[in-house]
Scaffold this motif. Structure first.
Motif, short mmCIF file in Angstrom:
data_model
loop_
_atom_site.label_atom_id
_atom_site.label_comp_id
_atom_site.label_asym_id
_atom_site.label_seq_id
_atom_site.Cartn_x
_atom_site.Cartn_y
_atom_site.Cartn_z
N LYS A 11 0.95 -0.79 -0.31
CA LYS A 11 0.01 0.23 -0.60
C LYS A 11 1.32 1.35 0.39
CE LYS A 11 -3.62 -1.87 2.03
NZ LYS A 11 -4.86 -1.75 3.57
N VAL A 12 0.78 2.47 -1.01
CA VAL A 12 1.07 3.28 -1.31
C VAL A 12 0.76 4.57 -0.07
CG1 VAL A 12 2.89 4.56 -2.16
CG2 VAL A 12 3.05 2.55 -3.07
N LYS A 13 1.23 4.95 0.44
CA LYS A 13 0.59 5.98 1.24
C LYS A 13 0.84 8.10 0.00
CE LYS A 13 0.60 4.91 5.64
NZ LYS A 13 0.93 5.13 7.47
N LYS A 14 -0.28 8.23 0.00
CA LYS A 14 -0.91 9.14 -0.68
C LYS A 14 -0.25 10.63 -0.04
CE LYS A 14 -3.68 8.03 -4.10
NZ LYS A 14 -4.81 8.14 -5.78
N LYS A 15 0.81 11.38 -0.76
CA LYS A 15 1.22 12.30 0.35
C LYS A 15 0.00 13.91 0.15
CE LYS A 15 6.50 12.28 -0.43
NZ LYS A 15 7.19 12.70 -0.53
N LYS A 16 -0.53 14.08 1.22
CA LYS A 16 -1.53 14.91 1.14
C LYS A 16 -0.77 16.20 1.15
CE LYS A 16 -4.56 12.99 5.12
NZ LYS A 16 -5.29 13.22 6.12
N GLU A 72 3.85 19.33 1.40
CA GLU A 72 3.30 18.12 1.25
C GLU A 72 3.74 17.48 2.61
OE1 GLU A 72 4.75 15.74 -1.62
OE2 GLU A 72 4.47 16.99 -3.39
#
Length: 73
Positions: A11-16, A72
């Motif tokens: 799972k790749v966390k998307k940067k907010k 980010e």
């Protein structure tokens, strides 16, 4: 056995992304489109995007009163 990619298990966390605005001048008070008053803001204040309506941010940027910074998290 079907082929599966190892990437499907990771799972790749998307940067907010967040936007903050730096005030380049003192502004004692701003009247918003909903007739609410906002302020005072001092030169050097960092204010998050949600603190003012988008219409006000656009006007302040056009007049050179603020500069946006994109971060980010």
């Amino acid at each position: 056995m079907p082929q599966t990619s190892i990437l499907s298990f990771v799972k790749v966390k998307k940067k907010k992304k967040a936007t903050v605005y730096l005030f380049l001048m003192d502004i004692p008070e701003i009247m918003g489109p909903n007739l609410e008053r906002y302020g005072p803001f001092r030169k050097g204040d960092l204010v998050s995007e949600g603190a003012l309506p988008n219409e006000l941010w656009n006007v302040l940027m056009r007049r050179g009163a603020v500069r946006p910074y994109f971060m980010e998290l």
